[in-house]
Design a protein around this motif. Structure first.
Motif: not given
Length: 140
Positions: A79-85, A100-108, A114-116, A127-134
């Motif tokens: 599994s790999v990161t395809t996007n991160c902001s 880091c607290e991750v909330r999975l928004l979609k798992l297909g 997910g949001d972090c 101190v930071a927030r991130a949105s990632l797609t795997y």
């Protein structure tokens, strides 16, 4: 989303797959929505100005999302990161671990989103927030 892997199994997985950073992280909790991961801040994570470096904060978000996905799908190492902001909002203090607290928004079948939120130990504001797609590899 069913939890397939708990903290100790996730820590073993990261130590096996990414031994160069395995000792940097500690799984605090696998939650109903995702995961809480600690970065054990050390000298190598700091930058001039007495703060944790941006690349270290990114690594925490990326590793936390990776482990959140693994906790739900099992050990799919490819599994790999395809996007991160990522937004850096406050200066984390040197000498304090980050969480880091991750909330999975979609798992297909092929993507996870997910949001972090990242916190410095002892503070209430992130101190930071991130949105990632795997990307999840096809299962055989």
């Amino acid at each position: 989303m069913e939890i397939l892997m708990q903290g100790e199994h996730l820590e073993s997985l990261i130590a096996e797959i990414f031994p160069q950073v395995g000792g940097d992280f500690s799984v605090e909790e696998v939650t109903e929505d995702g995961i809480r991961l600690r970065l054990l801040v050390a000298e190598k994570h700091l930058r001039p100005g007495g703060t944790v470096s941006g690349p270290s904060i990114f690594a925490l978000a990326d590793c936390a999302m990776y482990l959140a996905v693994m906790s739900r799908i099992g050990p799919e190492a490819l599994s790999v990161t395809t996007n991160c902001s990522i937004d850096f909002m406050r200066k984390p203090e040197a000498g304090r671990d980050l969480f880091c607290e991750v909330r999975l928004l979609k798992l297909g079948r092929s993507l996870a989103v997910g949001d972090c939120l990242i916190f410095s130990e002892g503070t209430e504001s992130p101190v930071a927030r991130a949105s990632l797609t795997y990307s999840i590899p096809p299962r055989r």
